[in-house]
Write a protein that holds these residues in place. Structure first.
Motif, PDB file in Angstrom:
ATOM      1  N   ARG A   1     -27.271 -36.030  54.655  1.00 42.05           N
ATOM      2  CA  ARG A   1     -27.698 -34.856  53.896  1.00 42.05           C
ATOM      3  C   ARG A   1     -28.624 -33.998  54.742  1.00 42.05           C
ATOM      4  NH1 ARG A   1     -30.762 -31.640  50.965  1.00 42.05           N
ATOM      5  NH2 ARG A   1     -30.122 -31.085  48.827  1.00 42.05           N
ATOM      6  N   VAL A   2     -28.390 -32.682  54.716  1.00 37.67           N
ATOM      7  CA  VAL A   2     -29.245 -31.760  55.463  1.00 37.67           C
ATOM      8  C   VAL A   2     -30.635 -31.731  54.839  1.00 37.67           C
ATOM      9  CG1 VAL A   2     -27.313 -30.333  56.221  1.00 37.67           C
ATOM     10  CG2 VAL A   2     -28.489 -29.786  54.070  1.00 37.67           C
ATOM     11  N   LEU A   3     -31.621 -31.318  55.632  1.00 38.08           N
ATOM     12  CA  LEU A   3     -32.986 -31.175  55.139  1.00 38.08           C
ATOM     13  C   LEU A   3     -33.263 -29.745  54.681  1.00 38.08           C
ATOM     14  CD1 LEU A   3     -34.797 -33.320  57.837  1.00 38.08           C
ATOM     15  CD2 LEU A   3     -34.204 -33.967  55.509  1.00 38.08           C
ATOM     16  N   ASP A   4     -32.508 -28.816  55.204  1.00 40.06           N
ATOM     17  CA  ASP A   4     -32.632 -27.419  54.804  1.00 40.06           C
ATOM     18  C   ASP A   4     -31.434 -27.075  53.926  1.00 40.06           C
ATOM     19  OD1 ASP A   4     -32.753 -24.676  54.522  1.00 40.06           O
ATOM     20  OD2 ASP A   4     -33.219 -24.275  56.629  1.00 40.06           O
ATOM     21  N   ASN A   5     -31.681 -26.722  52.668  1.00 39.70           N
ATOM     22  CA  ASN A   5     -30.580 -26.463  51.734  1.00 39.70           C
ATOM     23  C   ASN A   5     -29.701 -25.294  52.139  1.00 39.70           C
ATOM     24  OD1 ASN A   5     -31.098 -28.592  49.978  1.00 39.70           O
ATOM     25  ND2 ASN A   5     -32.608 -27.417  48.811  1.00 39.70           N
TER      26      ASN A   5
ATOM     27  N   ARG B   1     -40.240 -34.791  58.417  1.00 41.74           N
ATOM     28  CA  ARG B   1     -39.565 -33.870  57.504  1.00 41.74           C
ATOM     29  C   ARG B   1     -38.662 -34.634  56.549  1.00 41.74           C
ATOM     30  NH1 ARG B   1     -35.951 -31.270  60.478  1.00 41.74           N
ATOM     31  NH2 ARG B   1     -35.548 -29.695  58.871  1.00 41.74           N
ATOM     32  N   ALA B   2     -37.958 -35.629  57.069  1.00 37.74           N
ATOM     33  CA  ALA B   2     -37.058 -36.417  56.229  1.00 37.74           C
ATOM     34  C   ALA B   2     -37.856 -37.253  55.237  1.00 37.74           C
ATOM     35  CB  ALA B   2     -36.185 -37.320  57.106  1.00 37.74           C
ATOM     36  N   VAL B   3     -38.959 -37.839  55.695  1.00 42.39           N
ATOM     37  CA  VAL B   3     -39.792 -38.650  54.810  1.00 42.39           C
ATOM     38  C   VAL B   3     -40.361 -37.788  53.689  1.00 42.39           C
ATOM     39  CG1 VAL B   3     -41.902 -40.028  54.663  1.00 42.39           C
ATOM     40  CG2 VAL B   3     -40.348 -40.321  56.612  1.00 42.39           C
ATOM     41  N   GLU B   4     -40.831 -36.606  54.037  1.00 39.73           N
ATOM     42  CA  GLU B   4     -41.394 -35.707  53.022  1.00 39.73           C
ATOM     43  C   GLU B   4     -40.331 -35.290  52.018  1.00 39.73           C
ATOM     44  OE1 GLU B   4     -44.520 -34.838  52.300  1.00 39.73           O
ATOM     45  OE2 GLU B   4     -44.973 -36.378  53.796  1.00 39.73           O
ATOM     46  N   TYR B   5     -39.108 -35.052  52.490  1.00 39.02           N
ATOM     47  CA  TYR B   5     -38.041 -34.690  51.559  1.00 39.02           C
ATOM     48  C   TYR B   5     -37.764 -35.826  50.586  1.00 39.02           C
ATOM     49  CZ  TYR B   5     -33.535 -33.630  49.560  1.00 39.02           C
ATOM     50  OH  TYR B   5     -32.524 -33.410  48.654  1.00 39.02           O
ATOM     51  N   LEU B   6     -37.675 -37.039  51.091  1.00 38.58           N
ATOM     52  CA  LEU B   6     -37.419 -38.190  50.218  1.00 38.58           C
ATOM     53  C   LEU B   6     -38.532 -38.365  49.205  1.00 38.58           C
ATOM     54  CD1 LEU B   6     -36.037 -40.708  52.875  1.00 38.58           C
ATOM     55  CD2 LEU B   6     -34.733 -39.595  51.066  1.00 38.58           C
TER      56      LEU B   6
END
Length: 295
Positions: free
Chosen positions: A219-223, A136-141
């Motif tokens: 930083r959160v992954l869910d806004n 999830r973190a990789v996809e966000y970046l």
């Protein structure tokens, strides 16, 4: 008459300031491999033989033999006496000079805190590579345009969900738990014990201008989660009103750094760097201060 300056304060002061900044404010230094060079300010010469080591925090001239620390440089170059040099460096670091007989509280194990923070950086970096939830973190970046090379350059990490991941990895004794608490990486529970400060967040290690890990941002992954960004608290080694995120990386990427752009946050620094602008820094949730501008 004022008492002597405690040796402990002098030793700590030399770990807080960077000799490169001190000397460069009087003599223009140029990066040369791992060190910095200039024509020696203590004797006439046509080619540079004056070398300053950021790693060792020491200068040496191979022509005339002048050498020493930031303290001796100020004394030899400006004519300051010892106390004046200490007071000058303390002012640069935003510290008051204590005197023996007065009250002086300082963490005697401050070096251990720097060493511990390096282990914390490695832990979170490893989680971004290996933890099952890190995708999830990789996809966000990736969605923000941050590639793997840039993420590695800024040592981005991931704090997995859960309350005791860091504690399990690094809090293996009461002494280590106390040190983790001093770094702000874990928090005291009201009913006893500790829990991890950062959970299910992308982690941004914060390094000082000498490259030492001093704090973290997350930083959160869910806004919809709050707070969106979370920083380390003030600690013996981290003072957010004096530090700039990305300064260490900017110096490493641009050897002849003439100017800086000050932006709002971590992701702004990363986005600019991703597009070839490597001389941006960010404040850490504070307004720009005089200390920031002096940096």
């Amino acid at each position: 008459m004022a008492g002597r300056i405690p040796q402990q304060f002098i030793d700590d002061l030399l770990t807080r300031i960077d000799i490169i900044d001190v000397i460069d404010s009087y003599v223009t230094l140029r990066k040369a491999g791992r060190n910095h060079q200039a024509r020696c300010p203590f004797h006439d010469e046509k080619t540079p033989s004056f070398t300053v080591s950021q790693e060792k925090q020491f200068y040496h001239c191979f022509g005339c033999g002048a050498h020493g620390t930031a303290i001796s440089f100020l004394m030899d170059y400006t004519g300051m006496n010892f106390v004046e040099a200490i007071e000058d460096l303390a002012s640069r670091a935003g510290l008051e000079v204590p005197r023996e007989g007065g009250v002086f509280h300082e963490d005697k194990n401050i070096t251990e805190l720097y060493e511990l923070m390096e282990l914390v950086v490695r832990f979170y970096c490893r989680q971004l590579r290996e933890h099952p939830d890190a995708a999830r973190a990789v996809e966000y970046l990736k969605s923000r345009g941050i590639d793997g090379q840039l993420a590695a350059g800024f040592e981005l990490g991931y704090a997995p969900p859960g309350w005791e991941n860091l504690i399990t990895a690094l809090g293996t004794s009461n002494a280590s738990l106390l040190r983790l608490a001093k770094t702000g990486m874990i928090i005291n529970r009201d009913n006893g014990g500790y829990y991890d400060r950062f959970r299910d967040r992308i982690i941004f290690p914060i390094r000082d201008q000498r490259g030492r890990a001093i704090g973290m941002g997350g930083r959160v992954l869910d806004n919809d989660d709050t707070p969106k960004y979370l920083n380390s608290p003030e600690t013996p080694i981290f003072h957010k009103g004096r530090e700039l995120y990305g300064l260490y990386q900017a110096r490493r990427n641009k050897h002849d750094l003439q100017q800086l752009y000050i932006v709002e946050g971590y992701m702004d620094v990363l986005a600019l760097s991703q597009h070839g602008v490597h001389n941006s820094v960010a404040t850490l949730g504070t307004a720009v201060t005089e200390d920031h501008l002096q940096q």
